[in-house]
Scaffold this motif. Structure first.
Motif, PDB file in Angstrom:
ATOM      1  N   THR A  96       2.955 -27.533 -10.401  1.00  0.00           N
ATOM      2  CA  THR A  96       3.112 -26.477  -9.401  1.00  0.00           C
ATOM      3  C   THR A  96       3.146 -25.106 -10.061  1.00  0.00           C
ATOM      4  O   THR A  96       2.543 -24.149  -9.553  1.00  0.00           O
ATOM      5  N   LEU A  97       3.814 -24.985 -11.196  1.00  0.00           N
ATOM      6  CA  LEU A  97       3.832 -23.713 -11.922  1.00  0.00           C
ATOM      7  C   LEU A  97       2.417 -23.305 -12.323  1.00  0.00           C
ATOM      8  O   LEU A  97       2.022 -22.147 -12.135  1.00  0.00           O
ATOM      9  N   HIS A  98       1.649 -24.252 -12.864  1.00  0.00           N
ATOM     10  CA  HIS A  98       0.279 -23.946 -13.287  1.00  0.00           C
ATOM     11  C   HIS A  98      -0.603 -23.589 -12.090  1.00  0.00           C
ATOM     12  O   HIS A  98      -1.406 -22.644 -12.170  1.00  0.00           O
ATOM     13  N   ARG A  99      -0.451 -24.334 -11.020  1.00  0.00           N
ATOM     14  CA  ARG A  99      -1.249 -24.068  -9.817  1.00  0.00           C
ATOM     15  C   ARG A  99      -0.948 -22.677  -9.261  1.00  0.00           C
ATOM     16  O   ARG A  99      -1.848 -21.937  -8.863  1.00  0.00           O
ATOM     17  N   THR A 100       0.315 -22.321  -9.239  1.00  0.00           N
ATOM     18  CA  THR A 100       0.706 -21.002  -8.737  1.00  0.00           C
ATOM     19  C   THR A 100       0.206 -19.899  -9.660  1.00  0.00           C
ATOM     20  O   THR A 100      -0.287 -18.858  -9.205  1.00  0.00           O
ATOM     21  N   ARG A 101       0.293 -20.106 -10.967  1.00  0.00           N
ATOM     22  CA  ARG A 101      -0.215 -19.122 -11.926  1.00  0.00           C
ATOM     23  C   ARG A 101      -1.721 -18.924 -11.743  1.00  0.00           C
ATOM     24  O   ARG A 101      -2.222 -17.800 -11.733  1.00  0.00           O
ATOM     25  N   ASP A 102      -2.455 -20.023 -11.579  1.00  0.00           N
ATOM     26  CA  ASP A 102      -3.904 -19.942 -11.355  1.00  0.00           C
ATOM     27  C   ASP A 102      -4.216 -19.223 -10.043  1.00  0.00           C
ATOM     28  O   ASP A 102      -5.145 -18.409  -9.982  1.00  0.00           O
ATOM     29  N   ALA A 103      -3.442 -19.509  -8.994  1.00  0.00           N
ATOM     30  CA  ALA A 103      -3.652 -18.842  -7.707  1.00  0.00           C
ATOM     31  C   ALA A 103      -3.412 -17.338  -7.850  1.00  0.00           C
ATOM     32  O   ALA A 103      -4.168 -16.526  -7.300  1.00  0.00           O
ATOM     33  N   ASP A 105      -3.812 -15.589 -10.550  1.00  0.00           N
ATOM     34  CA  ASP A 105      -4.967 -15.046 -11.276  1.00  0.00           C
ATOM     35  C   ASP A 105      -6.156 -14.833 -10.347  1.00  0.00           C
ATOM     36  O   ASP A 105      -6.827 -13.796 -10.416  1.00  0.00           O
ATOM     37  N   HIS A 106      -6.422 -15.819  -9.468  1.00  0.00           N
ATOM     38  CA  HIS A 106      -7.531 -15.676  -8.510  1.00  0.00           C
ATOM     39  C   HIS A 106      -7.306 -14.477  -7.599  1.00  0.00           C
ATOM     40  O   HIS A 106      -8.222 -13.685  -7.354  1.00  0.00           O
ATOM     41  N   ALA A 107      -6.100 -14.344  -7.097  1.00  0.00           N
ATOM     42  CA  ALA A 107      -5.786 -13.228  -6.197  1.00  0.00           C
ATOM     43  C   ALA A 107      -5.892 -11.897  -6.927  1.00  0.00           C
ATOM     44  O   ALA A 107      -6.416 -10.925  -6.380  1.00  0.00           O
ATOM     45  N   ALA A 108      -5.424 -11.846  -8.161  1.00  0.00           N
ATOM     46  CA  ALA A 108      -5.484 -10.605  -8.939  1.00  0.00           C
ATOM     47  C   ALA A 108      -6.925 -10.209  -9.227  1.00  0.00           C
ATOM     48  O   ALA A 108      -7.264  -9.015  -9.203  1.00  0.00           O
ATOM     49  N   ASP A 109      -7.792 -11.200  -9.469  1.00  0.00           N
ATOM     50  CA  ASP A 109      -9.198 -10.916  -9.760  1.00  0.00           C
ATOM     51  C   ASP A 109      -9.902 -10.212  -8.598  1.00  0.00           C
ATOM     52  O   ASP A 109     -10.788  -9.395  -8.813  1.00  0.00           O
ATOM     53  N   ARG A 110      -9.529 -10.517  -7.378  1.00  0.00           N
ATOM     54  CA  ARG A 110     -10.221  -9.922  -6.234  1.00  0.00           C
ATOM     55  C   ARG A 110      -9.529  -8.656  -5.709  1.00  0.00           C
ATOM     56  O   ARG A 110     -10.025  -7.994  -4.824  1.00  0.00           O
ATOM     57  N   THR A 111      -8.373  -8.328  -6.289  1.00  0.00           N
ATOM     58  CA  THR A 111      -7.588  -7.201  -5.792  1.00  0.00           C
ATOM     59  C   THR A 111      -7.944  -5.924  -6.541  1.00  0.00           C
ATOM     60  O   THR A 111      -7.912  -5.897  -7.773  1.00  0.00           O
ATOM     61  N   PRO A 112      -8.281  -4.857  -5.800  1.00  0.00           N
ATOM     62  CA  PRO A 112      -8.558  -3.578  -6.471  1.00  0.00           C
ATOM     63  C   PRO A 112      -7.322  -3.080  -7.222  1.00  0.00           C
ATOM     64  O   PRO A 112      -6.185  -3.296  -6.784  1.00  0.00           O
ATOM     65  N   HIS A 113      -7.570  -2.408  -8.326  1.00  0.00           N
ATOM     66  CA  HIS A 113      -6.482  -1.864  -9.134  1.00  0.00           C
ATOM     67  C   HIS A 113      -5.570  -0.981  -8.277  1.00  0.00           C
ATOM     68  O   HIS A 113      -6.027  -0.144  -7.518  1.00  0.00           O
ATOM     69  N   GLY A 114      -4.279  -1.211  -8.389  1.00  0.00           N
ATOM     70  CA  GLY A 114      -3.295  -0.414  -7.675  1.00  0.00           C
ATOM     71  C   GLY A 114      -2.916  -0.956  -6.302  1.00  0.00           C
ATOM     72  O   GLY A 114      -1.935  -0.518  -5.722  1.00  0.00           O
ATOM     73  N   ALA A 115      -3.707  -1.910  -5.796  1.00  0.00           N
ATOM     74  CA  ALA A 115      -3.404  -2.502  -4.488  1.00  0.00           C
ATOM     75  C   ALA A 115      -2.460  -3.686  -4.684  1.00  0.00           C
ATOM     76  O   ALA A 115      -2.479  -4.341  -5.724  1.00  0.00           O
ATOM     77  N   PRO A 116      -1.629  -3.983  -3.696  1.00  0.00           N
ATOM     78  CA  PRO A 116      -0.741  -5.144  -3.810  1.00  0.00           C
ATOM     79  C   PRO A 116      -1.553  -6.439  -3.861  1.00  0.00           C
ATOM     80  O   PRO A 116      -2.564  -6.580  -3.173  1.00  0.00           O
ATOM     81  N   ILE A 117      -1.111  -7.366  -4.674  1.00  0.00           N
ATOM     82  CA  ILE A 117      -1.752  -8.674  -4.765  1.00  0.00           C
ATOM     83  C   ILE A 117      -1.187  -9.558  -3.663  1.00  0.00           C
ATOM     84  O   ILE A 117       0.032  -9.676  -3.523  1.00  0.00           O
ATOM     85  N   VAL A 118      -2.077 -10.155  -2.898  1.00  0.00           N
ATOM     86  CA  VAL A 118      -1.681 -11.026  -1.796  1.00  0.00           C
ATOM     87  C   VAL A 118      -2.273 -12.407  -2.044  1.00  0.00           C
ATOM     88  O   VAL A 118      -3.487 -12.557  -2.210  1.00  0.00           O
ATOM     89  N   LEU A 119      -1.405 -13.403  -2.095  1.00  0.00           N
ATOM     90  CA  LEU A 119      -1.876 -14.781  -2.257  1.00  0.00           C
ATOM     91  C   LEU A 119      -2.370 -15.314  -0.920  1.00  0.00           C
ATOM     92  O   LEU A 119      -1.721 -15.122   0.108  1.00  0.00           O
ATOM     93  N   ARG A 120      -3.508 -16.007  -0.961  1.00  0.00           N
ATOM     94  CA  ARG A 120      -4.078 -16.636   0.212  1.00  0.00           C
ATOM     95  C   ARG A 120      -4.192 -18.120  -0.053  1.00  0.00           C
ATOM     96  O   ARG A 120      -4.268 -18.551  -1.205  1.00  0.00           O
ATOM     97  N   PRO A 121      -4.257 -18.941   0.973  1.00  0.00           N
ATOM     98  CA  PRO A 121      -4.393 -20.401   0.772  1.00  0.00           C
ATOM     99  C   PRO A 121      -5.556 -20.769  -0.146  1.00  0.00           C
ATOM    100  O   PRO A 121      -5.437 -21.662  -0.989  1.00  0.00           O
ATOM    101  N   GLU A 122      -6.677 -20.059  -0.020  1.00  0.00           N
ATOM    102  CA  GLU A 122      -7.843 -20.394  -0.837  1.00  0.00           C
ATOM    103  C   GLU A 122      -7.620 -20.121  -2.328  1.00  0.00           C
ATOM    104  O   GLU A 122      -8.329 -20.671  -3.186  1.00  0.00           O
ATOM    105  N   ASP A 123      -6.617 -19.304  -2.674  1.00  0.00           N
ATOM    106  CA  ASP A 123      -6.316 -19.055  -4.080  1.00  0.00           C
ATOM    107  C   ASP A 123      -5.778 -20.312  -4.762  1.00  0.00           C
ATOM    108  O   ASP A 123      -5.877 -20.445  -5.978  1.00  0.00           O
ATOM    109  N   PHE A 124      -5.253 -21.214  -3.992  1.00  0.00           N
ATOM    110  CA  PHE A 124      -4.677 -22.442  -4.535  1.00  0.00           C
ATOM    111  C   PHE A 124      -5.700 -23.570  -4.649  1.00  0.00           C
ATOM    112  O   PHE A 124      -5.377 -24.654  -5.088  1.00  0.00           O
ATOM    113  N   GLU A 125      -6.938 -23.309  -4.261  1.00  0.00           N
ATOM    114  CA  GLU A 125      -7.953 -24.352  -4.239  1.00  0.00           C
ATOM    115  C   GLU A 125      -8.704 -24.484  -5.559  1.00  0.00           C
ATOM    116  O   GLU A 125      -9.607 -25.289  -5.667  1.00  0.00           O
ATOM    117  N   GLY A 126      -8.335 -23.718  -6.557  1.00  0.00           N
ATOM    118  CA  GLY A 126      -8.935 -23.871  -7.875  1.00  0.00           C
ATOM    119  C   GLY A 126     -10.217 -23.201  -7.991  1.00  0.00           C
ATOM    120  O   GLY A 126     -11.034 -23.127  -8.723  1.00  0.00           O
TER     121      GLY A 126
END
Length: 126
Positions: A96-103, A105-126
């Motif tokens: 679960t820790l690894h899955r959350t860390r990966d999610a 990372d996915h959310a951070a990759d799509r987030t513009p610099h300076g914007a809040p990072i928001v986790l979405r269900p699809e971030d947990f899909e690998g």
């Protein structure tokens, strides 16, 4: 987390970077890791003696592996200790820790610099 809980943690765990007003943090994630540990302690997941011993072991291991112990890695050790204890205490699993860390990372990759990072269900899909 209230200031009294932070003060108790600062008094109970030696080595916490602090000033006259209490613990100090270089980055927001450090304060969040600190708050998570304080909250888990208050909920009875571990004692401060147990925490301090686990943190000391983590720091000793890091130093043996070459950490120069300049103070800038303290909260990295704090976070590693937190992750190990929550798995040991069965609060969560390593998977679960690894899955959350990966999610994250996915959310951070799509987030513009300076914007809040928001986790979405699809971030947990690998």
């Amino acid at each position: 987390m209230d200031s009294q809980a932070a003060a108790r943690a600062t008094a109970a765990v030696p080595g916490i970077p602090r000033d006259a007003e209490g613990p100090v943090f270089r980055e927001p994630w450090e304060a969040q890791a600190f708050a998570m540990a304080v909250t888990l302690h208050e909920r009875g997941v571990f004692s401060w003696n147990e925490w301090a011993a686990a943190l000391a072991d983590e720091i000793k291991t890091a130093q043996a592996d070459g950490d120069p112990d300049l103070g800038d890695t303290y909260y990295r050790h704090w976070l590693a200790t937190l992750e190990k204890l929550v798995v040991e205490k069965q609060v969560t699993t390593t998977d679960t820790l690894h899955r959350t860390r990966d999610a994250w990372d996915h959310a951070a990759d799509r987030t513009p610099h300076g914007a809040p990072i928001v986790l979405r269900p699809e971030d947990f899909e690998g």
